[in-house]
Design an enzyme around this catalytic site. Structure first.
Site, PDB file in Angstrom:
ATOM      1  CB  CYS A  52      64.199  91.677  28.286  1.00  0.00           C
ATOM      2  SG  CYS A  52      65.870  92.318  27.474  1.00  0.00           S
ATOM      3  CB  CYS A  56      63.448  94.353  21.124  1.00  0.00           C
ATOM      4  SG  CYS A  56      65.480  94.116  21.609  1.00  0.00           S
ATOM      5  CB  CYS A  59      61.143  91.262  22.059  1.00  0.00           C
ATOM      6  SG  CYS A  59      61.398  89.925  23.164  1.00  0.00           S
ATOM      7  CB  CYS A  96      68.782  77.641  20.012  1.00  0.00           C
ATOM      8  SG  CYS A  96      69.522  76.882  18.367  1.00  0.00           S
ATOM      9  CB  CYS A 127      72.935  78.084  19.394  1.00  0.00           C
ATOM     10  SG  CYS A 127      72.859  79.778  18.696  1.00  0.00           S
ATOM     11  CB  CYS A 187      73.794  81.978  15.364  1.00  0.00           C
ATOM     12  SG  CYS A 187      72.353  81.723  14.749  1.00  0.00           S
ATOM     13  NE  ARG A 265      71.044  78.328  12.376  1.00  0.00           N
ATOM     14  CZ  ARG A 265      71.193  76.985  12.569  1.00  0.00           C
ATOM     15  NH1 ARG A 265      70.414  76.126  12.485  1.00  0.00           N
ATOM     16  NH2 ARG A 265      72.435  76.710  12.617  1.00  0.00           N
TER      17      ARG A 265
HETATM   18  N1  SAM Z   1      68.025  88.603  24.673  1.00  0.00           N
HETATM   19  C1  SAM Z   1      68.741  88.282  23.625  1.00  0.00           C
HETATM   20  C2  SAM Z   1      69.080  89.145  22.477  1.00  0.00           C
HETATM   21  O1  SAM Z   1      67.844  89.558  21.883  1.00  0.00           O
HETATM   22  O2  SAM Z   1      69.954  89.453  22.014  1.00  0.00           O
HETATM   23  C3  SAM Z   1      68.475  87.039  23.211  1.00  0.00           C
HETATM   24  C4  SAM Z   1      66.908  86.623  22.773  1.00  0.00           C
HETATM   25  S1  SAM Z   1      66.130  87.300  21.427  1.00  0.00           S
HETATM   26  C5  SAM Z   1      64.368  86.781  21.834  1.00  0.00           C
HETATM   27  C6  SAM Z   1      66.529  86.446  20.086  1.00  0.00           C
HETATM   28  C7  SAM Z   1      66.029  86.933  18.704  1.00  0.00           C
HETATM   29  O3  SAM Z   1      64.663  86.581  18.606  1.00  0.00           O
HETATM   30  C8  SAM Z   1      65.926  88.071  18.653  1.00  0.00           C
HETATM   31  O4  SAM Z   1      67.169  88.832  18.109  1.00  0.00           O
HETATM   32  C9  SAM Z   1      65.052  88.448  17.119  1.00  0.00           C
HETATM   33  O5  SAM Z   1      65.642  88.631  16.103  1.00  0.00           O
HETATM   34  C10 SAM Z   1      64.150  87.311  17.355  1.00  0.00           C
HETATM   35  N2  SAM Z   1      62.760  87.500  17.841  1.00  0.00           N
HETATM   36  C11 SAM Z   1      62.358  87.802  19.159  1.00  0.00           C
HETATM   37  N3  SAM Z   1      61.015  88.187  19.001  1.00  0.00           N
HETATM   38  C12 SAM Z   1      60.546  87.868  17.831  1.00  0.00           C
HETATM   39  C13 SAM Z   1      59.268  87.853  17.121  1.00  0.00           C
HETATM   40  N4  SAM Z   1      58.248  88.243  17.515  1.00  0.00           N
HETATM   41  N5  SAM Z   1      59.250  87.736  15.982  1.00  0.00           N
HETATM   42  C14 SAM Z   1      60.272  87.287  15.281  1.00  0.00           C
HETATM   43  N6  SAM Z   1      61.601  87.075  15.646  1.00  0.00           N
HETATM   44  C15 SAM Z   1      61.744  87.493  17.056  1.00  0.00           C
HETATM   45 FE1  SF4 Z   2      65.243  91.497  25.616  1.00  0.00          FE
HETATM   46 FE2  SF4 Z   2      63.686  90.495  23.752  1.00  0.00          FE
HETATM   47 FE3  SF4 Z   2      65.341  92.485  23.151  1.00  0.00          FE
HETATM   48 FE4  SF4 Z   2      66.198  90.030  23.512  1.00  0.00          FE
HETATM   49  S1  SF4 Z   2      65.082  90.558  21.749  1.00  0.00           S
HETATM   50  S2  SF4 Z   2      67.068  92.063  24.072  1.00  0.00           S
HETATM   51  S3  SF4 Z   2      65.079  89.189  25.048  1.00  0.00           S
HETATM   52  S4  SF4 Z   2      63.674  92.528  24.587  1.00  0.00           S
END
Ligand code: SAM
Ligand code: SF4
Ligand code: DTB
Length: 329
Positions: A52, A56, A59, A96, A127, A187, A265
């Site tokens: 990606c 973030c 992530c 989801c 979802c 959500c 949730r």
């Molecule tokens: N890429 C898309 C986005 O971020 O909008 C969707 C997938 S993303 C992995 C979905 C959500 O998972 C993120 O917004 C974040 O809140 C949560 N998430 C991701 N990594 C995480 C982690 N290590 N611990 C807790 N929540 C996490």
């Molecule tokens: Fe990409 Fe992870 Fe951020 Fe979702 S949370 S936009 S998968 S880097």
């Protein structure tokens, strides 16, 4: 009463309540709007993993992370449906699907819409979380029958730029508006335990509770520390930054009080909580969990641990009569 005019001072005062008073208030609101002994089971599937372009800090799927995750392409529709069938057989009511995209490409939309139609045909609530959407993409998802779109604001507007720099808080709100305009349920939640202050948890819930319409679904995640991510490594170096379970429960309770009708949730992070902490989350108004042994890329306790926990607490899966859920076990 449903209010959209919460002030930060009022929300901070809820956080400051003695714990018993906070939980009493949260339970009262919860019982007025929900079955206090029902918790929904949801299953997550990563339909497109890794690679990606967003940064973030939490992530594993960001190209900026050094998590060792292999990037995959979008799964086949049939493979997604096979996974959804397993989820339904295991008792999940909701499926989801998450993709590691900044935004979907138009060429992916046919496959994504076929996944929605197929999963719905199994009787599961759907979802998806695919990143930012254009208005036509949101409309296509709604036309395909998508029930909820997940798009998290993650934290307070002030803390947001320390977690993510490749997009803004305003970008998130913009996509949420498109999801609403297309008629889907929203959500939207976030993550606690990212080194934020309580004032940021106040600002995070304030941003959600003052939206023109509350999200129908509010995931509260505790950071899952993943090695090679900025925040996972921060937690390794500063273990004290891990969110305290009682503070997590307070966050759930304030979400419940400020957004009475939402499904709250108890999302990522349950693996690091014992049964007692999870029980307090349910008392505070959490009424959905992710079940199974996987979240998107990280582990989860597994269905048998959840069945045992529900048994201990006398909780039944939402959306299914208690007799049915016993018969399925
Ligand atoms: N890429 C898309 C986005 O971020 O909008 C969707 C997938 S993303 C992995 C979905 C959500 O998972 C993120 O917004 C974040 O809140 C949560 N998430 C991701 N990594 C995480 C982690 N290590 N611990 C807790 N929540 C996490
Ligand atoms: Fe990409 Fe992870 Fe951020 Fe979702 S949370 S936009 S998968 S880097
Ligand atoms: C949400 O708020 N939490 C879920 C879901 N929405 C998509 C994702 C949790 C991901 C946890 C880390 C991982 O497994 O990679």
């Amino acid at each position: 009463m449903i209010r959209n005019d919460w002030s930060r001072t009022e929300i901070a005062a809820l956080f400051d309540l003695p714990f018993a008073d906070l939980l009493w208030q949260a339970q009262s609101v919860h019982r007025a709007h929900h079955d206090a002994n029902a918790v929904e089971l949801a299953t997550l599937l990563s339909i497109k993993t890794g690679g990606c372009p967003e940064d973030c800090g939490y992530c594993s799927q960001s190209v900026s992370a050094d998590s060792g995750l292999k990037a995959d392409k979008l799964m086949d529709v049939e493979a997604v449906l096979a996974s959804a069938r397993e989820a339904a057989a295991a008792g999940s009511a909701r499926f989801c699907m998450g993709a590691a995209w900044r935004n979907p490409k138009d060429r992916d939309m046919d496959a994504v819409c076929a996944m929605i139609a197929g999963v719905k045909a199994l009787g599961l609530e759907t979802c998806m979380t695919l990143g930012m959407l254009s208005a036509p993409q949101a409309e296509r998802l709604a036309d395909a029958g998508l029930d909820f779109y997940n798009h998290n604001i993650d934290t307070s507007p002030e803390h947001y730029p320390t977690v993510i720099t490749s997009r803004t808080f305003a970008d998130r709100l913009d996509t949420l508006e498109k999801v609403r305009a297309a008629g889907m349920a929203v959500c939207c939640g976030g993550i606690v335990g990212m080194g934020e202050a309580r004032a940021d948890r106040v600002g995070f819930l304030h941003a959600l509770a003052t939206l023109p319409r509350h999200p129908e679904s509010v995931p509260i995640n505790a950071l899952v520390p993943i090695a090679g991510t900025v925040l996972g490594d921060m937690l390794k170096d500063v273990p004290a930054a891990r969110i305290d379970d009682i503070e997590f429960v307070r966050t759930v309770a304030v979400a419940r009080i400020t957004m009475p009708r939402a499904i709250v949730r108890l999302s990522a992070g349950r693996e690091s909580m014992d049964d007692a902490a999870q029980a307090l989350c349910f008392l505070a108004g959490a009424n959905s969990i992710f079940t199974g042994d996987r979240l998107l890329t990280s582990g989860n306790a597994g269905a048998s641990a959840d069945t045992a926990l529900f048994g201990k607490l006398g909780i039944h899966p939402a959306g299914r009569a208690p007799a049915l859920s016993v018969a399925a076990e």
